[in-house]
Design a protein around this motif. Structure first.
Motif, PDB file in Angstrom:
ATOM      1  N   SER A 116      -1.646   8.777   3.419  1.00  0.00           N
ATOM      2  CA  SER A 116      -2.611   8.050   4.245  1.00  0.00           C
ATOM      3  C   SER A 116      -2.635   8.660   5.635  1.00  0.00           C
ATOM      4  N   ARG A 117      -3.810   8.824   6.178  1.00  0.00           N
ATOM      5  CA  ARG A 117      -3.960   9.397   7.518  1.00  0.00           C
ATOM      6  C   ARG A 117      -3.122   8.639   8.551  1.00  0.00           C
ATOM      7  N   ASP A 118      -2.998   7.333   8.381  1.00  0.00           N
ATOM      8  CA  ASP A 118      -2.233   6.523   9.331  1.00  0.00           C
ATOM      9  C   ASP A 118      -0.759   6.893   9.390  1.00  0.00           C
ATOM     10  N   VAL A 150       1.918   4.636   1.151  1.00  0.00           N
ATOM     11  CA  VAL A 150       1.694   5.395   2.389  1.00  0.00           C
ATOM     12  C   VAL A 150       2.170   6.834   2.257  1.00  0.00           C
ATOM     13  N   HIS A 202       0.833  -1.198   0.000  1.00  0.00           N
ATOM     14  CA  HIS A 202       0.000   0.000   0.000  1.00  0.00           C
ATOM     15  C   HIS A 202       0.867   1.248   0.000  1.00  0.00           C
TER      16      HIS A 202
END
Length: 72
Positions: A32-34, A14, A12
């Protein structure tokens, strides 16, 4: 023209790291918020950013400073 690299963890995207011509290191931009905790972070190279991203994905926090052992 900047050098830019996609940072992926477990397949993914990021974020990306980019370096402006003539600058040392790479700046991280979260996709990504993470991974917002890494936003704006400077890294020596794309591999360093990927290592931190993997740590963040695995542990849910950024790696802390390395502890050194002292002898008594």
């Amino acid at each position: 023209m900047p050098d830019a690299y996609v940072i992926e963890v477990s397949g993914h995207t990021v974020g990306i790291v980019a370096r402006e011509h003539g600058q040392d290191g790479f700046k991280f931009f979260s996709a990504s918020r993470d991974f917002n905790a890494m936003e704006g972070g400077n890294f020596a190279d794309p591999s360093a950013a990927e290592r931190v991203a993997r740590h963040l994905a695995r542990h849910g926090n950024l790696p802390g400073p390395q502890k050194t052992q002292t002898q008594s």
